[in-house]
Scaffold this motif. Structure first.
Motif, mmCIF file in Angstrom:
data_model
loop_
_atom_site.group_PDB
_atom_site.id
_atom_site.type_symbol
_atom_site.label_atom_id
_atom_site.label_comp_id
_atom_site.label_asym_id
_atom_site.label_seq_id
_atom_site.Cartn_x
_atom_site.Cartn_y
_atom_site.Cartn_z
ATOM 1 N N LEU A 1 38.359 25.466 37.645
ATOM 2 C CA LEU A 1 38.264 25.348 39.103
ATOM 3 C C LEU A 1 37.146 24.400 39.516
ATOM 4 N N HIS B 1 30.240 37.220 41.813
ATOM 5 C CA HIS B 1 30.504 36.734 43.174
ATOM 6 C C HIS B 1 29.779 35.425 43.464
ATOM 7 N N ALA C 1 48.048 33.866 39.285
ATOM 8 C CA ALA C 1 47.185 34.819 39.986
ATOM 9 C C ALA C 1 47.189 34.581 41.492
ATOM 10 N N ASP C 2 47.202 35.660 42.271
ATOM 11 C CA ASP C 2 47.040 35.499 43.716
ATOM 12 C C ASP C 2 45.649 35.951 44.162
ATOM 13 N N SER C 3 44.800 36.284 43.182
ATOM 14 C CA SER C 3 43.401 36.530 43.517
ATOM 15 C C SER C 3 42.546 36.071 42.343
ATOM 16 N N PHE C 4 41.268 35.902 42.607
ATOM 17 C CA PHE C 4 40.368 35.408 41.570
ATOM 18 C C PHE C 4 40.256 36.423 40.431
ATOM 19 N N PHE D 1 42.809 27.168 44.980
ATOM 20 C CA PHE D 1 41.828 28.170 44.536
ATOM 21 C C PHE D 1 42.433 29.563 44.672
ATOM 22 N N PRO D 2 42.332 30.394 43.630
ATOM 23 C CA PRO D 2 43.087 31.645 43.633
ATOM 24 C C PRO D 2 42.477 32.794 44.429
ATOM 25 N N ALA D 3 41.458 32.565 45.244
ATOM 26 C CA ALA D 3 40.835 33.700 45.932
ATOM 27 C C ALA D 3 41.724 34.247 47.040
ATOM 28 N N SER D 4 41.758 35.569 47.183
ATOM 29 C CA SER D 4 42.411 36.190 48.324
ATOM 30 C C SER D 4 41.467 36.100 49.517
ATOM 31 N N GLU E 1 38.579 38.311 49.028
ATOM 32 C CA GLU E 1 37.602 37.795 48.056
ATOM 33 C C GLU E 1 36.750 36.680 48.667
ATOM 34 N N ALA F 1 34.218 38.447 50.537
ATOM 35 C CA ALA F 1 33.342 39.211 49.637
ATOM 36 C C ALA F 1 32.297 38.312 48.978
ATOM 37 N N ARG G 1 46.597 35.085 49.304
ATOM 38 C CA ARG G 1 45.822 33.995 48.724
ATOM 39 C C ARG G 1 45.489 32.999 49.837
ATOM 40 N N ILE G 2 44.253 32.535 49.843
ATOM 41 C CA ILE G 2 43.758 31.761 50.975
ATOM 42 C C ILE G 2 44.553 30.462 51.187
ATOM 43 N N GLU H 1 47.618 30.045 50.913
ATOM 44 C CA GLU H 1 48.934 30.313 51.506
ATOM 45 C C GLU H 1 48.861 30.461 53.017
#
Lengths: 267, 255
Positions: free
Chosen positions: A33, A151, A212-215, B98-101, B104, B107, B144-145, B147
């Motif tokens: 990333l 984080h 993945a749909d989240s980190f 970037f895979p963050a929701s 996240e 957060a 996911r952000i 989207e």
């Protein structure tokens, strides 16, 4: 599987491979990333010079390699920052310099070709107990540090400036990621060799990022694929009498392919 | 400026700031103050130094001359970063893959001041939910952000900026690529944060039309500070006429 674990050398290979694989998989997500996919490739080539020097001086090649790797990793980030070079340019320059130096050092002494080949192509099945413990210890250290700063690392990777404004010590943590990468690459070298170590960092993470749909899930999937590659690759290598390093990497690549084909609908 | 405003505590003080990237100056001798509870727009054409000024205020760039004080502290000694919220210019700061929701993404800001190995607890979890609710994005927390639509992403970034309950919120061109209807909702959100939560808001924009009923003060920048005062006076001022004559478009914002 039970038959496999009857062999001490396989136990050691599996244990070291799993831990090192996990460290590579976790760090890999951040590196990809950060658009640093080639850093593993570059560092491992520089490390070649360290291994050659260690063998020439008859000291621990792994320790010399570690020193080379850490210095080179910090050098790359300094080059990027100061000389205004693109990251891949800095990596290309330092990795070829490392290779050139390694070739010259290797030619200075003629009796360590086998040992050098082991480092180039991987020697996980010949890993010694002490090295297993060292690998587990270092991999655990990498994992704890990454989880501890999870984080902050995620924030820096996503948006460096906002992370700075939020009070994240960006410079210090950036150096930490760089050093951890350098250490992980040297350990990965023990599993699949200098020429393939980049795959341990890139392939599981790339597969994880595909679906993945989240980190958190990206990191989790990356770890799962890394574990599957080490277990599957080592087993196949044992039963089919293939080289472990190549088999682990190819097994990983097949998993990556499957995830890419069947996982696409998920994101 | 009336005396009541003058006497209010200056949250941000910019004193004689000059900055250049190379030879040509981007900012020349800029001085002004921003007070508690203000809703200020920093206006100016492209290349007028707005984003640079914001980065100098946030300590991301060091001015060649002059000083910046945040909450009475010189910027290089400032440590209370939890009290600062920042929404950067989107286009240059965001990898859509970037895979963050959304959750996240919020957060990461809240946890940026957490201790080593600290795990998120219920209280922090609730703060994140609250921030997402304030911007109307609670239903999208798990998405996911990349989207989300441009307007939704921008609201998540505001949630990220306010989750630590800052005293000042800085926004850089927050409505770029956001449709007019979403912009209205967006300004209602900011207005609510300003009035109900008492957050001081500083926003950079090249779009004069953005200056609407919610914004109290305007600082107009063209390397130098050419105007600083109330929004109403700005609307009657020559500065606005000159800017419009310079080809600047005005989108009316009547409610």
């Amino acid at each position: 599987m039970a038959a496999l674990l009857g062999y001490g050398f396989l136990q050691r290979a599996l244990l070291a491979g799993l831990f090192i694989g996990l460290a590579c998989a976790v760090l890999g997500v951040f590196l990809l990333l950060r658009k640093d996919a080639m850093i593993g490739h570059g560092l491992s080539h520089i490390t070649f010079a360290g291994v050659a020097l260690g063998l020439l001086l008859r000291t621990m090649p792994l320790a010399v390699a570690l020193a080379f790797s850490v210095i080179a990793a910090l050098g790359i980030s300094k080059l990027k920052e100061r000389a205004g070079l693109h990251g891949d340019t800095a990596i290309a320059i330092l990795s070829s310099v490392g290779m050139a130096l390694g070739i010259i050092l290797a030619s200075l002494s003629r009796n360590f070709n086998v040992a050098l080949l082991n480092f180039l192509f991987g020697e996980i099945l010949a890993i010694e107990s002490l090295e297993v413990w060292l690998s587990i210890g270092l991999a655990a250290l990498v994992l704890v540090l990454v989880i501890g700063h999870y984080h902050k690392f995620m924030f820096m990777t996503f948006d460096l400036e906002s992370a700075r404004v939020s009070g994240v010590r960006v410079r210090r943590l950036d150096a930490l990621i760089t050093v951890l990468t350098a250490v992980t690459i040297v350990m990965g070298m023990k599993v699949v060799g200098i020429l393939l170590v980049s795959a341990l960092v890139v392939i599981p993470a790339a597969a994880g990022l595909q679906v993945a749909d989240s980190f958190k899930k990206a990191v989790l999937y990356s770890c799962l694929i890394s574990t599957a590659s080490v277990v599957g690759g080592l087993s196949l290598a044992f039963f089919l009498d293939l080289p472990a390093s190549g088999t682990i990497v190819l097994f990983g690549f097949i998993l990556f392919g499957l995830v890419s084909i069947f996982g696409k609908g998920r994101r | 400026m009336d005396s009541a405003v003058n006497n209010a505590k200056a949250l941000i003080r910019v004193e004689g700031v000059t900055f250049s990237y190379g030879i040509d100056p981007v900012l020349v001798d800029v001085s002004f103050s921003i007070h508690e509870g203000d809703f200020l727009a920093i206006l100016g054409p492209n290349g007028s130094g707005k984003t640079t000024l914001l980065k100098v205020i946030l300590g991301l760039l060091k001015p060649a001359q002059g000083r910046v004080f945040l909450m009475g502290k010189s910027i290089d000694k400032f440590v209370d970063w939890q009290k600062i919220g920042y929404v950067p210019q989107k286009a240059t700061h965001f990898d859509p893959l970037f895979p963050a929701s959304a959750r996240e993404a919020v957060a990461m800001a809240l946890m940026s001041s957490a201790k080593f190995l600290h795990r998120m607890d219920k209280k922090e979890d609730a703060l994140i939910s609250h921030a997402l609710e304030l911007v109307g994005m609670a239903d999208f927390a798990g998405r996911r952000i990349g989207e989300l639509s441009g307007g939704q992403q921008q609201r998540v970034f505001i949630a990220r900026a306010i989750v630590q309950q800052p005293r000042i919120l800085f926004l850089d061109e927050p409505t770029t690529g956001v449709d007019a209807e979403t912009q209205d909702y967006f300004y209602e959100t900011l207005d609510g944060l300003n009035k109900n939560e008492g957050i001081t808001i500083v926003q950079v924009t090249h779009d004069i039309g953005i200056v609407n009923k919610h914004i109290h003060q305007v600082a107009c920048l063209n390397q130098r500070l050419v105007y600083h005062g109330s929004h109403e006076e700005f609307c009657r001022s020559d500065t606005l006429k000159n800017m419009l004559a310079g080809g600047h478009h005005l989108i009316s914002h009547q409610h």
